[in-house]
Design a protein around this motif. Structure first.
Motif, PDB file in Angstrom:
ATOM      1  N   SER A 217       4.005  -5.536  10.826  1.00  0.00           N
ATOM      2  CA  SER A 217       4.963  -6.625  11.421  1.00  0.00           C
ATOM      3  C   SER A 217       4.695  -7.454  10.056  1.00  0.00           C
ATOM      4  CB  SER A 217       5.717  -6.431  12.752  1.00  0.00           C
ATOM      5  OG  SER A 217       4.572  -7.429  13.628  1.00  0.00           O
ATOM      6  N   CYS A 218       3.295  -6.815  10.614  1.00  0.00           N
ATOM      7  CA  CYS A 218       2.782  -8.838   9.949  1.00  0.00           C
ATOM      8  C   CYS A 218       2.813  -7.917   8.335  1.00  0.00           C
ATOM      9  CB  CYS A 218       1.242  -9.310   9.864  1.00  0.00           C
ATOM     10  SG  CYS A 218       1.467  -9.573  11.993  1.00  0.00           S
ATOM     11  N   THR A 219       2.752  -7.344   7.961  1.00  0.00           N
ATOM     12  CA  THR A 219       2.399  -7.173   6.444  1.00  0.00           C
ATOM     13  C   THR A 219       3.176  -6.388   5.466  1.00  0.00           C
ATOM     14  OG1 THR A 219       1.526  -5.024   7.348  1.00  0.00           O
ATOM     15  CG2 THR A 219       0.064  -6.766   6.231  1.00  0.00           C
ATOM     16  N   ALA A 220       4.723  -5.926   6.311  1.00  0.00           N
ATOM     17  CA  ALA A 220       5.789  -5.322   5.426  1.00  0.00           C
ATOM     18  C   ALA A 220       6.720  -6.169   5.682  1.00  0.00           C
ATOM     19  CB  ALA A 220       6.026  -4.034   6.247  1.00  0.00           C
ATOM     20  N   PHE A 221       7.869  -5.423   5.396  1.00  0.00           N
ATOM     21  CA  PHE A 221       9.721  -5.972   5.537  1.00  0.00           C
ATOM     22  C   PHE A 221       9.265  -7.574   5.739  1.00  0.00           C
ATOM     23  CE2 PHE A 221       9.919  -1.689   5.921  1.00  0.00           C
ATOM     24  CZ  PHE A 221      10.423  -0.981   4.591  1.00  0.00           C
ATOM     25  N   GLY A 222       9.615  -8.292   6.829  1.00  0.00           N
ATOM     26  CA  GLY A 222       9.818  -8.977   8.166  1.00  0.00           C
ATOM     27  C   GLY A 222       8.587 -10.302   7.497  1.00  0.00           C
ATOM     28  N   VAL A 223       7.562 -10.183   6.299  1.00  0.00           N
ATOM     29  CA  VAL A 223       7.050 -11.064   5.530  1.00  0.00           C
ATOM     30  C   VAL A 223       6.422 -10.911   4.564  1.00  0.00           C
ATOM     31  CG1 VAL A 223       4.502 -12.099   6.496  1.00  0.00           C
ATOM     32  CG2 VAL A 223       5.606 -11.374   8.400  1.00  0.00           C
TER      33      VAL A 223
ATOM     34  N   ILE B 278       7.072 -12.408  14.399  1.00  0.00           N
ATOM     35  CA  ILE B 278       5.828 -12.338  14.042  1.00  0.00           C
ATOM     36  C   ILE B 278       7.232 -12.745  12.873  1.00  0.00           C
ATOM     37  CG2 ILE B 278       4.647 -10.959  12.239  1.00  0.00           C
ATOM     38  CD1 ILE B 278       4.074 -11.015  14.757  1.00  0.00           C
ATOM     39  N   GLY B 279       8.527 -12.255  12.519  1.00  0.00           N
ATOM     40  CA  GLY B 279       9.549 -12.874  11.478  1.00  0.00           C
ATOM     41  C   GLY B 279       9.516 -14.482  11.479  1.00  0.00           C
TER      42      GLY B 279
END
Length: 402
Positions: free
Chosen positions: A120-126, A71-72
């Motif tokens: 994974s689409c909305t937190a730290f990695g994005v 995702i990132g």
């Protein structure tokens, strides 16, 4: 292929918009996720065993970690706007499914898989990676630290709202409220893209990931991040039960976690500022040592309201402070062109740690009847993480600039 460097805007309006968007998105993503424990007992009353809901939460952690690098990388390639919009809808669907069809498998699919992918689409990695791309080197750590406070605010405010919804309308209303919170973040990826100093590029991040995994410092900071997940998930899931075994009222665990979230509002910002003024890996060493010492001292002291409050406040100041610091180390090593994918690789280690910390606490109390061994292991893990971060070297050419 080199990155396309976009000219910085003469004013900071877009950066402020990106900071708000990233912080608010983190607030919703982490706040709704921190509310999941409130549903264990109410779901059991309608036929979903507690152990199955707990398993769904554990699967959530693994799904989040496993999907984060991909995702990132997509966010690096296509921008945060479309990734966050789709992810917020998936996250909301994860709550809507058990709200409309209460049962074991809807909980496993919705809470276990869909909300994990949505996180994974909305937190730290994005969202946090988007804030990183919006700021230059000399302001990046402080900005990401400030954005991370959004997650702390959400962790403090969302659980009481979810609890009130459950009390008023049962688990269905509780899940519907959480779904509505996530849908508020659908449009907030666009401000992150508009403020980016590095344009998204249609490129394969696999080469950057391979290079990072061959880098000693990247591997060390990732191993240290394992401990962060291990400690945080153990304490967030098992601290209330530990305090109950120590003879304290059940309400003590609830207000202790609330104090952790409140303390982390300032703690994340302070850690980000320290990471701007000092080498971020050395600040990580201090954070992990402080956690370890605090855990050992708390374990040895008599359990009173005062000792619990001090423990919660000290741990809260470091709770999410490792996130902007770890993000800062990765950015200092490789720049921000592939920050989503590379932080995602680090985050796999964090989530594996969280899964094992949760499991270790449950097995320890099941086998021994107490949490003594678990607390000692959690404290020692902090010293190990500090030892991993100490030899990291940042004063050398990065593999990718900007």
């Amino acid at each position: 292929m080199t990155s396309t460097i976009l000219p910085a805007k003469p004013d900071s309006a877009r950066q402020k918009a990106a900071l708000f968007a990233g912080g608010f998105t983190l607030s919703m993503a982490l706040g709704t996720r921190s509310s999941l424990g409130l549903f264990l007992a109410p779901l059991a009353l309608i036929g979903v065993p507690i152990e199955m809901t707990a398993l769904a939460v554990a699967v959530n952690a693994l799904a989040w970690g496993a999907s984060q690098p991909l995702i990132g990388a997509w966010a690096d390639r296509y921008g945060a706007g479309v990734i966050q919009a789709v992810g917020a809808v998936i996250y909301a669907a994860g709550f809507l499914l058990p709200a409309l069809l209460p049962g074991t498998w809807p909980v496993m699919l919705g809470i276990g898989l869909l909300t994990g992918i949505g996180a994974s689409c909305t937190a730290f990695g994005v969202s946090l990676a988007g804030v990183s791309r919006a700021y230059p080197d000399d302001r990046r750590a402080a900005a990401t630290g400030l954005a991370a406070t959004g997650g702390s605010i959400g962790m403090m405010l969302c659980p009481p709202l979810a609890a009130a919804a459950i009390a008023m309308g049962g688990v269905s209303l509780g899940f519907l409220i959480l779904a509505g919170m996530m849908l508020l973040t659908v449009p907030l990826g666009r401000p992150l893209d508009r403020a980016a100093l590095v344009a998204p590029q249609r490129r394969n991040s696999a080469a950057a990931i391979r290079a990072a995994l061959s880098d000693r410092s990247f591997v060390l900071v990732s191993l240290g991040f394992f401990t962060c997940g291990f400690q945080l998930m153990f304490l967030s899931i098992h601290l209330p039960g530990y305090l109950t075994l120590c003879g304290m009222p059940a309400a003590t665990g609830a207000w202790a976690l609330t104090m952790v979230g409140a303390s982390n509002i300032a703690g994340s910002y302070v850690c980000g500022r320290l990471g701007q003024r000092l080498p971020p890996h050395l600040v990580l060493v201090g954070v992990y040592v402080l956690r370890a010492v605090t855990t050992l001292v708390f374990f040895a002291l008599p359990k009173t309201d005062l000792s619990v409050a001090i423990f919660a406040i000290v741990m809260g100041t470091t709770w999410m402070g490792t996130v902007p610091l770890t993000n800062g180390v990765v950015a200092r090593l490789f720049g921000v062109r592939d920050i989503g994918a590379l932080f995602g690789v680090c985050f796999i280690s964090h989530q594996i740690g969280g899964f094992l910390g949760t499991l270790m606490g449950g097995l320890t109390v099941a086998w021994t009847g107490n949490y003594d061994i678990a607390f000692i292991i959690t404290a020692l893990a902090g010293f190990v993480a500090a030892a991993f971060n100490l030899p990291i070297r940042l004063n050398r050419p990065t593999l990718a600039t900007a």
